[in-house]
Motif scaffolding. Structure first.
Motif, short mmCIF file in Angstrom:
data_model
loop_
_atom_site.label_atom_id
_atom_site.label_comp_id
_atom_site.label_asym_id
_atom_site.label_seq_id
_atom_site.Cartn_x
_atom_site.Cartn_y
_atom_site.Cartn_z
N UNK A 15 0.85 -1.18 0.00
CA UNK A 15 0.00 0.00 0.00
C UNK A 15 0.90 1.24 0.00
N UNK A 16 0.97 1.91 -1.15
CA UNK A 16 1.74 3.15 -1.24
C UNK A 16 0.85 4.27 -0.72
N UNK A 17 1.09 4.69 0.51
CA UNK A 17 0.19 5.62 1.18
C UNK A 17 0.40 7.07 0.74
N UNK A 18 1.51 7.34 0.06
CA UNK A 18 1.74 8.69 -0.46
C UNK A 18 2.00 8.58 -1.97
N UNK A 19 1.03 8.01 -2.67
CA UNK A 19 1.10 7.92 -4.13
C UNK A 19 0.61 9.24 -4.71
N UNK A 20 1.42 9.82 -5.59
CA UNK A 20 1.19 11.19 -6.06
C UNK A 20 1.13 11.20 -7.59
N UNK A 21 0.19 11.98 -8.13
CA UNK A 21 0.13 12.23 -9.57
C UNK A 21 1.00 13.44 -9.88
N UNK A 22 2.06 13.23 -10.65
CA UNK A 22 3.00 14.33 -10.90
C UNK A 22 2.34 15.49 -11.61
N UNK A 23 1.37 15.21 -12.47
CA UNK A 23 0.54 16.26 -13.04
C UNK A 23 -0.90 15.75 -12.98
N UNK A 24 -1.69 16.24 -12.02
CA UNK A 24 -2.97 15.62 -11.72
C UNK A 24 -4.09 15.99 -12.69
N UNK A 25 -3.97 15.45 -13.90
CA UNK A 25 -5.00 15.65 -14.93
C UNK A 25 -4.80 14.56 -15.98
N UNK A 26 -5.83 14.26 -16.74
CA UNK A 26 -5.93 12.99 -17.47
C UNK A 26 -4.82 12.70 -18.47
N UNK A 50 4.00 1.48 2.60
CA UNK A 50 5.11 2.34 2.21
C UNK A 50 4.65 3.78 2.37
N UNK A 51 5.28 4.52 3.27
CA UNK A 51 4.86 5.88 3.57
C UNK A 51 5.56 6.93 2.70
N UNK A 52 6.75 6.62 2.23
CA UNK A 52 7.46 7.57 1.37
C UNK A 52 6.76 7.67 0.02
N UNK A 53 6.96 8.78 -0.69
CA UNK A 53 6.20 8.99 -1.93
C UNK A 53 6.60 8.06 -3.07
N UNK A 112 2.42 26.40 -11.55
CA UNK A 112 3.07 26.14 -10.26
C UNK A 112 3.97 24.92 -10.36
N UNK A 113 4.87 24.82 -9.41
CA UNK A 113 5.66 23.61 -9.17
C UNK A 113 5.56 23.33 -7.67
N UNK A 114 5.58 22.05 -7.30
CA UNK A 114 5.42 21.69 -5.89
C UNK A 114 6.14 20.39 -5.60
N UNK A 115 6.38 20.16 -4.31
CA UNK A 115 6.86 18.86 -3.85
C UNK A 115 5.94 18.35 -2.76
N UNK A 116 5.71 17.04 -2.78
CA UNK A 116 4.96 16.37 -1.71
C UNK A 116 5.88 15.33 -1.10
N UNK A 117 6.23 15.51 0.17
CA UNK A 117 7.02 14.52 0.88
C UNK A 117 6.07 13.67 1.71
N UNK A 118 6.62 12.75 2.48
CA UNK A 118 5.79 11.94 3.36
C UNK A 118 4.98 12.83 4.30
#
Length: 490
Positions: free
Chosen positions: A70-81, A332-335, A397-403
């Protein structure tokens, strides 16, 4: 003597034949694993029972979570289709593959998931929503959505039951390998899943890659089958505290309809899980269940995606591979970011990772956290468009998401800073507060390093549109009068 020798030869041949036909364990161990990648459109990370949501009914996903990474910090690098899909297939960031705007085409020259697996002996199949064929400059913005995708544009997938994109999920149509038009009867995710079951049964004797791409729970929210809509009473649903009070009643109705789609898709997921067990394929199959991005659903007073808040960028991501990880829950808590998915699948399959791929293989770090290669996921919006265009408040924008943290920067400078551990609903923006100056600098340095690694100089939107010879759709290019004052660094 001759008869005795013939009898011995016959018995030896029979034993060899019996051994060759009754040793599935050895054959299974030496065979490459199958890969099934199931993803829906706009299913956010908190809309599952196993994540603690008390309302949504997802029993099959909940059971899968007990057997999966279970990847608990799964992130879409660009959140659109479209950008997500291009990034998934190439393992590249959007400014490298060039698809950072919906309905733009992924170039034929791209090296993709389907091509890599096919070249390594896999049967390949794709079912459902595609959305990376795009239209040419000067054509109607959505003109490619109802046309067949020609064979040379299928990026390495041979089995083909696909439509470019539709948000009509009932009695929708698709095109097959021969560009023939067919109907998905009823709620399309169900016959699409039936087609996936057929592919699995047909392909079970050889390694295969199957991508199943569902359209829901993307809006329109109210179009799930009545059976599932009856499961949810809006008045009983718990609304996240970051929904403005004046929007709570609207949010309850949206939640009810959205959850109905989720439960319908959960039933479809259950059919895939059952098929793998019945066909004896579950242990040697890497099954991924996830989504391309989330949906704000009126959190922060907003709908849809492209935004850097968690409801938009975070998605559920479960990976089950019993032959390697057993049937147990591993968190897994890390992104993990969208470009990391393809190299991770290749790593798990023992396949070479091409140099064209930007993402990182995290497979070794699943069981050895000290070896996990990612501490921060890069999130970006080079060009705001459609529902989040400039007139609607969209900004580059640009952003980072950490744990733990979210940090976002606009052209004008720092924009958002959240401690997601102490503020999980992102209600308290810490940006530019003196007491958090050290943290902000640290995260700004992390973001700068990510931009350096990806050769991203963070320019205004028009620069990227010119670089790739793209035209804006409709009125996406229009800015409010305040825009140019906003982007001047203070």
């Amino acid at each position: 003597m001759k008869k005795a020798f013939q009898l011995l030869l016959f018995l030896t041949s029979a034993v060899v034949l019996l051994y060759c036909t009754t040793r599935p364990t050895t054959a299974t161990k030496s065979r490459k694993p199958n890969v099934i990648y199931i993803f829906s459109d706009q299913w956010r990370a908190d809309a599952v029972g196993y994540a603690g949501n008390p309302d949504v009914k997802t029993p099959f996903a909940d059971q899968l979570a007990k057997e999966s990474v279970n990847f608990k910090t799964a992130v879409a690098t660009m959140p659109v289709c479209t950008p997500y899909r291009a990034t998934l297939l190439t393992g590249q960031y959007p400014l490298k593959h060039g698809v950072f705007y919906n309905d733009k085409p992924l170039p034929n020259e791209a090296l993709t998931m389907g091509e890599i697996f096919r070249d390594n002996g896999y049967q390949t199949g794709y079912i459902g929503k595609w959305h990376i064929n795009g239209h040419r400059n000067g054509e109607h913005p959505f003109s490619a959505r109802d046309k067949p995708i020609t064979r040379d544009r299928r990026q390495g997938f041979d089995y083909w039951k696909v439509r470019e994109v539709s948000h009509d999920y009932n009695d929708s149509f698709y095109f097959d390998e021969n560009d023939q038009k067919h109907l998905w009867p009823g709620y399309d995710a169900f016959p699409q899943t039936d087609s996936a079951v057929g592919f699995i049964k047909k392909s079970k004797d050889n390694p295969f890659l199957l991508v199943l791409s569902w359209g829901p729970p993307h809006n329109p929210y109210h179009t799930a089958p009545e059976k599932y809509r009856k499961m949810y009473d809006p008045k009983t649903l718990k609304i996240r505290p970051n929904v403005p009070k004046e929007m709570v009643d609207s949010a309850r109705q949206i939640y009810a309809d959205y959850y109905a789609h989720c439960t319908a898709l959960d039933d479809a997921l259950g059919k895939i899980l059952k098929t793998l067990d019945e066909q004896g394929l579950a242990d040697n199959t890497i099954l991924v269940w996830t989504s391309d991005h989330g949906d704000m659903l009126l959190t922060q007073g907003m709908l849809r995606k492209q935004r850097p808040w968690d409801e938009s960028i975070r998605v559920p991501l479960l990976l089950r591979y019993p032959a390697k990880f057993g049937r147990k829950s591993i968190e897994v808590n890390k992104p993990i970011n969208t470009p990391d998915i393809l190299p991770t699948l290749l790593g798990l399959c023992g396949l070479k990772i091409p140099a064209t791929i930007d993402g990182k293989d995290v497979s070794n770090g699943i069981l050895k956290p000290a070896e996990y290669p990612i501490d921060a996921a890069l999130v970006m919006l080079p060009v705001p468009f459609h529902e989040y265009n400039f007139q609607n408040g969209g900004r580059e924008y640009r952003a980072v998401r950490t744990e733990r943290y979210t940090y976002a920067r606009r052209l004008s400078g720092p924009w958002l800073l959240y401690d997601n551990q102490t503020d999980p609903y992102q209600l308290n923006n810490l940006v530019n507060k003196p007491e958090h100056a050290a943290l902000q600098k640290q995260l700004n340095d992390v973001l700068n390093q990510k931009l350096k690694e990806t050769n991203d100089t963070f320019l205004p939107a028009d620069e990227y549109m010119k670089r790739y010879n793209y035209t804006y759709d409709n009125k996406d290019s229009l800015r409010p009068q305040s825009y140019y004052a906003e982007i001047r660094p203070k």
